[in-house]
Scaffold this motif. Sequence first.
Motif, PDB file in Angstrom:
ATOM      1  N   THR A 161     -29.691 -96.329  49.908  1.00  0.00           N
ATOM      2  CA  THR A 161     -28.285 -96.122  50.263  1.00  0.00           C
ATOM      3  C   THR A 161     -27.438 -97.000  49.372  1.00  0.00           C
ATOM      4  O   THR A 161     -27.752 -98.162  49.147  1.00  0.00           O
ATOM      5  CB  THR A 161     -28.034 -96.490  51.741  1.00  0.00           C
ATOM      6  N   THR A 162     -26.354 -96.440  48.869  1.00  0.00           N
ATOM      7  CA  THR A 162     -25.440 -97.214  48.031  1.00  0.00           C
ATOM      8  C   THR A 162     -24.098 -97.349  48.730  1.00  0.00           C
ATOM      9  O   THR A 162     -23.760 -96.567  49.627  1.00  0.00           O
ATOM     10  CB  THR A 162     -25.219 -96.534  46.670  1.00  0.00           C
ATOM     11  N   ALA A 163     -23.325 -98.315  48.288  1.00  0.00           N
ATOM     12  CA  ALA A 163     -22.004 -98.541  48.867  1.00  0.00           C
ATOM     13  C   ALA A 163     -21.078 -97.355  48.613  1.00  0.00           C
ATOM     14  O   ALA A 163     -20.269 -96.989  49.464  1.00  0.00           O
ATOM     15  CB  ALA A 163     -21.393 -99.822  48.295  1.00  0.00           C
ATOM     16  N   LEU A 164     -21.213 -96.744  47.455  1.00  0.00           N
ATOM     17  CA  LEU A 164     -20.382 -95.579  47.143  1.00  0.00           C
ATOM     18  C   LEU A 164     -20.705 -94.415  48.067  1.00  0.00           C
ATOM     19  O   LEU A 164     -19.815 -93.726  48.559  1.00  0.00           O
ATOM     20  CB  LEU A 164     -20.570 -95.171  45.687  1.00  0.00           C
ATOM     21  N   TYR A 165     -21.973 -94.202  48.346  1.00  0.00           N
ATOM     22  CA  TYR A 165     -22.382 -93.135  49.262  1.00  0.00           C
ATOM     23  C   TYR A 165     -21.834 -93.401  50.660  1.00  0.00           C
ATOM     24  O   TYR A 165     -21.284 -92.516  51.308  1.00  0.00           O
ATOM     25  CB  TYR A 165     -23.904 -93.026  49.292  1.00  0.00           C
ATOM     26  N   LEU A 166     -21.985 -94.638  51.141  1.00  0.00           N
ATOM     27  CA  LEU A 166     -21.493 -94.980  52.468  1.00  0.00           C
ATOM     28  C   LEU A 166     -19.979 -94.845  52.540  1.00  0.00           C
ATOM     29  O   LEU A 166     -19.444 -94.354  53.527  1.00  0.00           O
ATOM     30  CB  LEU A 166     -21.913 -96.396  52.849  1.00  0.00           C
ATOM     31  N   SER A 167     -19.274 -95.255  51.492  1.00  0.00           N
ATOM     32  CA  SER A 167     -17.814 -95.163  51.522  1.00  0.00           C
ATOM     33  C   SER A 167     -17.346 -93.710  51.548  1.00  0.00           C
ATOM     34  O   SER A 167     -16.311 -93.403  52.132  1.00  0.00           O
ATOM     35  CB  SER A 167     -17.191 -95.904  50.343  1.00  0.00           C
ATOM     36  N   ASN A 168     -18.105 -92.812  50.929  1.00  0.00           N
ATOM     37  CA  ASN A 168     -17.756 -91.396  51.006  1.00  0.00           C
ATOM     38  C   ASN A 168     -17.903 -90.854  52.420  1.00  0.00           C
ATOM     39  O   ASN A 168     -17.178 -89.949  52.818  1.00  0.00           O
ATOM     40  CB  ASN A 168     -18.610 -90.566  50.050  1.00  0.00           C
ATOM     41  N   LEU A 169     -18.829 -91.411  53.182  1.00  0.00           N
ATOM     42  CA  LEU A 169     -19.020 -90.974  54.564  1.00  0.00           C
ATOM     43  C   LEU A 169     -18.005 -91.596  55.512  1.00  0.00           C
ATOM     44  O   LEU A 169     -17.664 -90.998  56.528  1.00  0.00           O
ATOM     45  CB  LEU A 169     -20.429 -91.336  55.036  1.00  0.00           C
ATOM     46  N   THR A 170     -17.535 -92.795  55.200  1.00  0.00           N
ATOM     47  CA  THR A 170     -16.686 -93.532  56.138  1.00  0.00           C
ATOM     48  C   THR A 170     -15.255 -93.722  55.674  1.00  0.00           C
ATOM     49  O   THR A 170     -14.487 -94.404  56.333  1.00  0.00           O
ATOM     50  CB  THR A 170     -17.282 -94.925  56.418  1.00  0.00           C
ATOM     51  N   MET A 171     -14.883 -93.126  54.552  1.00  0.00           N
ATOM     52  CA  MET A 171     -13.537 -93.370  54.030  1.00  0.00           C
ATOM     53  C   MET A 171     -12.479 -92.783  54.951  1.00  0.00           C
ATOM     54  O   MET A 171     -12.709 -91.822  55.678  1.00  0.00           O
ATOM     55  CB  MET A 171     -13.386 -92.827  52.622  1.00  0.00           C
ATOM     56  N   CYS A 172     -11.321 -93.393  54.885  1.00  0.00           N
ATOM     57  CA  CYS A 172     -10.191 -92.961  55.686  1.00  0.00           C
ATOM     58  C   CYS A 172      -9.530 -91.770  55.006  1.00  0.00           C
ATOM     59  O   CYS A 172      -9.384 -91.732  53.791  1.00  0.00           O
ATOM     60  CB  CYS A 172      -9.186 -94.113  55.813  1.00  0.00           C
ATOM     61  N   THR A 173      -9.137 -90.808  55.799  1.00  0.00           N
ATOM     62  CA  THR A 173      -8.383 -89.681  55.268  1.00  0.00           C
ATOM     63  C   THR A 173      -7.047 -89.627  55.980  1.00  0.00           C
ATOM     64  O   THR A 173      -6.973 -89.753  57.201  1.00  0.00           O
ATOM     65  CB  THR A 173      -9.123 -88.348  55.470  1.00  0.00           C
ATOM     66  N   ALA A 174      -6.004 -89.482  55.233  1.00  0.00           N
ATOM     67  CA  ALA A 174      -4.671 -89.389  55.810  1.00  0.00           C
ATOM     68  C   ALA A 174      -4.393 -87.937  56.166  1.00  0.00           C
ATOM     69  O   ALA A 174      -4.754 -87.034  55.410  1.00  0.00           O
ATOM     70  CB  ALA A 174      -3.622 -89.903  54.827  1.00  0.00           C
ATOM     71  N   PRO A 175      -3.768 -87.712  57.312  1.00  0.00           N
ATOM     72  CA  PRO A 175      -3.461 -86.324  57.665  1.00  0.00           C
ATOM     73  C   PRO A 175      -2.421 -85.749  56.711  1.00  0.00           C
ATOM     74  O   PRO A 175      -1.521 -86.453  56.262  1.00  0.00           O
ATOM     75  CB  PRO A 175      -2.900 -86.440  59.081  1.00  0.00           C
ATOM     76  N   SER A 176      -2.600 -84.496  56.385  1.00  0.00           N
ATOM     77  CA  SER A 176      -1.619 -83.863  55.500  1.00  0.00           C
ATOM     78  C   SER A 176      -0.351 -83.567  56.277  1.00  0.00           C
ATOM     79  O   SER A 176      -0.356 -83.467  57.503  1.00  0.00           O
ATOM     80  CB  SER A 176      -2.198 -82.578  54.914  1.00  0.00           C
TER      81      SER A 176
END
Length: 184
Positions: A161-176
Amino acid sequence: MSLLKPFSRRPALNTATILLVEREEDFQQRLAEVLVEETAVTLNVRLAKSLPLPFKNQHSRPRIDLVVFIINLTSELSLQSAQASLKYLDPGYFLGKVCFMATNARNAAVPPERLDTLRGLAASLRCTLLFAEDQTADGASNASERLLTILKVAAGLVPMTTALYLSNLTMCTAPSNTNEADFD
């Protein structure tokens, strides 16, 4: 004033270093005390009010695996300080080695625009946004468990597991900005 770089030092065996950045230092100290109780790995906890870090300690500073910006949502200065500190991080940190932790999100005095600004900031940088309850006894404990999970991955202590992979799973998304007419 130099950039903080994620790969300027070699990693130490079974060691992880976390940098907690908070302007008010209220929750920061309690969280640090809970984090150092972790016994599975050697954990170094560094505290700072803001970035850049002092240049005089640069030669003895360990590799920082995760930078956590703790933002008290009841304070506009806390958010502004975090935004100003971001420019002192090397772009390599934004590949899974930065996260934001918001406190006091349940407080009725928090303007909704401040929370929206923080969510937009985390989404634009593709960073994880965590929420922590700093008013209860278990708040620091629960926050430390979530941070330790992210830190172990960012430090390379979790195989496959890499930090980049984990961040893609847990990143914040702003509502459009959609209105209800679009759904008709």
